[in-house]
Design an enzyme around this catalytic site. Structure first.
Site, PDB file in Angstrom:
ATOM      1  N   ASP A 188      33.375  41.602  41.194  1.00  0.00           N
ATOM      2  CA  ASP A 188      33.429  43.060  41.346  1.00  0.00           C
ATOM      3  C   ASP A 188      32.151  43.641  41.942  1.00  0.00           C
ATOM      4  O   ASP A 188      31.558  44.561  41.383  1.00  0.00           O
ATOM      5  CB  ASP A 188      33.713  43.708  39.976  1.00  0.00           C
ATOM      6  N   GLU A 236      43.472  49.132  41.553  1.00  0.00           N
ATOM      7  CA  GLU A 236      42.214  49.260  40.799  1.00  0.00           C
ATOM      8  C   GLU A 236      41.030  49.265  41.764  1.00  0.00           C
ATOM      9  O   GLU A 236      41.227  49.311  42.966  1.00  0.00           O
ATOM     10  CB  GLU A 236      42.100  48.085  39.814  1.00  0.00           C
TER      11      GLU A 236
HETATM   12  C1  6LW Z   1      37.810  44.386  36.921  1.00  0.00           C
HETATM   13  C2  6LW Z   1      39.060  44.588  37.720  1.00  0.00           C
HETATM   14  C3  6LW Z   1      39.602  43.251  37.723  1.00  0.00           C
HETATM   15  O1  6LW Z   1      37.500  45.482  36.176  1.00  0.00           O
HETATM   16  O2  6LW Z   1      39.051  42.445  36.787  1.00  0.00           O
HETATM   17  O3  6LW Z   1      41.273  41.882  38.196  1.00  0.00           O
HETATM   18  C4  6LW Z   1      38.207  43.242  36.008  1.00  0.00           C
HETATM   19  N1  6LW Z   1      40.543  42.877  38.462  1.00  0.00           N
HETATM   20  O4  6LW Z   1      38.860  45.132  38.971  1.00  0.00           O
HETATM   21  C5  6LW Z   1      37.071  42.433  35.478  1.00  0.00           C
HETATM   22  O5  6LW Z   1      36.459  41.714  36.475  1.00  0.00           O
END
Ligand code: 6LW
Length: 508
Positions: free
Chosen positions: A15, A184
């Site tokens: 991230d 996200e």
């Molecule tokens: C992060 C999100 C994700 O907050 O994993 O799978 C989480 N996507 O964007 C933790 O890395």
């Protein structure tokens, strides 16, 4: 456009978020339940990154007792505005966003202010500072609106920079481009008066992708960019050296070149152990918006298996909170002194554990322990994915002196190898060729293989979660047992393979 050697930050650094101030770039990444939290890396060329500090240390630390390894600190965003650095991040519990925090600093190397909670649900918070000086907060959460076109939504609210509180109405901006996939990792960018909301969809696995929506006003309405996905490797097949590509943050160089930092994994035989790493991708802006990896549509410059620059200085991490430990050069390597704690690695507390990220497929980590100092200790070198998935070469005192054996957990099940009697100084070693982990102990020129395991057993695909393997030390014992020093700690590319003497534990 220059070809860059990827990954630019190897090992478990998921991230990525980046900002530029003058000639300097600063990047932050997720650290889950590891301490210190949120490393800050600095670069002048987006390729070579150096660890300069952490956002969550000491007073700014948020206790994470009871957290799973993959819970904790998720997906921080770093931005700079008016001489102040801002970081917002999620604290997750049971794989759900449990709280959102904001902290600031004048120097990204720290100290950072004690984080303040924001009245915000969801995960993956981000900040956007508009030309008019207004600041906007975005995050991802389960869709709330009737008739939502996706299970997730990106929402926005204004951030009052004087009070560091969210203010004004909440606005739901977007439900993602790829129906059915959770959107996200939102970030907003303004270009030529248009607002580009870039997100991630498909989850952080094989179907991961970068998608986007655009609007004429920061508050929307946003329309899905029909070019989405802007970047993904999900269609490139299993032989593609980098998989799970997604979760982008864009940055511009002083001379106007645009780049994106994204995450991706480098599996071996469809299983990755290094976690989600940071990759650099060129970007060109056209009349529609950002074009990631123009002309190729994929991450370039990946050299599977070849060691790339490793974390210098090493980022030694403990779990869920600080431990009493010291790391100092001892002329051979490092001397890692770790005070004991009566806490097993399976517990969701703070064990006597200190480790660094595995950031190359083939490596060797070794250290010397003086067994004369072993009392009630059960200590050694460990390869750790999470509280149910780890293997270690551990020395303890038996009835007839000290013994070493492989001990750990796979899928939560105990794993214990045959015991080998040892005396005096013993070298404990874990090495990998990228396809297996081998644990050995040695004294003098003799090296005894305690056990060898396919790399898949410590992989994220097997363990679940979304962290990577950390390599380091454990010292489980009652506090009174006294600290242990692991001398001449060396981590690097493997020297000549062991002579394979002694048939220890093998896991087929
Ligand atoms: C992060 C999100 C994700 O907050 O994993 O799978 C989480 N996507 O964007 C933790 O890395």
């Amino acid at each position: 456009m220059r070809l860059v050697p990827n990954p630019v930050l190897p090992g478990c650094h998921p991230d990525p978020s980046v900002c530029r101030v003058g000639e300097d770039y600063f990047m932050v990444t997720s650290t889950f339940a590891y301490h210190p939290g949120i490393p800050v890396h600095h670069s002048r060329d987006l390729v070579t990154w150096r660890l300069v500090g952490h956002v969550l240390t000491g007073a700014s630390w948020l206790p994470l007792d009871g957290s799973q390894v993959a819970d904790g600190v998720w997906a921080p965003t770093i931005r700079h505005h008016d001489g102040v650095f801002y970081v917002v991040f999620t604290v997750a519990r049971d794989r759900q966003g449990a709280a959102t925090y904001l902290t600031t600093a004048s120097d990204p190397a720290g100290p950072w202010q004690v984080p303040v909670p924001l009245e915000a649900d969801g995960i993956d918070p981000s900040l956007f500072f508009d030309h008019d000086g207004r600041a906007w907060f975005t995050a991802a959460r389960d869709a709330t609106a009737q008739g939502a076109t996706g299970p997730g939504e990106i929402w926005l609210r204004e951030l009052d920079l004087a009070t560091l509180e969210l203010t004004g109405p909440e606005r739901v901006l977007w439900h993602g481009a790829v129906g059915g996939a959770w959107v996200e990792a939102p970030h907003i960018y303004e270009r030529a008066g248009r607002y580009h909301l870039v997100g991630a969809e498909g989850g952080t696995e094989r179907n991961h992708a970068v998608t986007s929506a655009t609007a004429d006003h920061v508050t929307g309405p946003y329309r899905t960019d029909p070019r989405s996905p802007l970047l993904t490797h999900r269609h490139l097949g299993a032989r593609e050296p980098v998989q799970n590509v997604g979760h982008a943050d864009l940055v511009e160089t002083p001379d106007g070149e645009a780049w994106a930092l994204v995450l991706g994994v480098r599996p071996v035989a469809q299983h990755h152990t290094l976690g989600r790493e940071v990759l650099l991708v060129p970007v060109e802006w056209d009349e529609h918006g950002p074009v990631l990896a123009p002309g190729t549509g994929r991450v370039q410059g990946v050299r599977p298996g070849l060691p790339v620059t490793t974390d210098r200085p090493a980022d030694w991490l403990s779990l869920r909170g600080p431990v009493a430990a010291d790391v100092a050069a001892d002329g051979v390597g490092d001397a890692v002194t770790l005070h004991p704690r009566p806490v097993p690695l399976t517990a969701r507390e703070v064990p006597a554990f200190l480790a660094r990220r595995q950031d190359m497929h083939a490596f060797e980590l070794d250290a010397v322990v003086d067994t004369a100092l072993i009392g009630a200790h059960d200590a050694g070198v460990v390869a750790f994915q999470d509280e149910a998935t780890f293997l270690a070469a551990r020395v303890r005192r038996g009835d007839d002196g000290c013994v070493v054996r492989v001990a750990g957990r796979l899928n939560g099940e105990p794993v214990t190898g045959p015991e080998v009697p040892v005396a005096g100084d013993v070298t404990l070693r874990v090495r990998s060729d990228g396809e297996s982990y081998e644990f050995t102990c040695g004294s003098g020129s003799r090296e005894h293989v305690l056990g060898a395991f396919p790399h898949t057993v410590l992989s994220t695909e097997t363990a679940g979660g979304f962290t990577g393997v950390l390599l380091g030390f454990v010292n489980e014992a009652p506090a009174g047992a006294g600290p242990l020093t692991f001398r001449g700690v060396r981590y690097g590319v493997p020297e000549a393979a062991s002579d394979g003497a002694g048939a220890g534990a093998h896991h087929e």
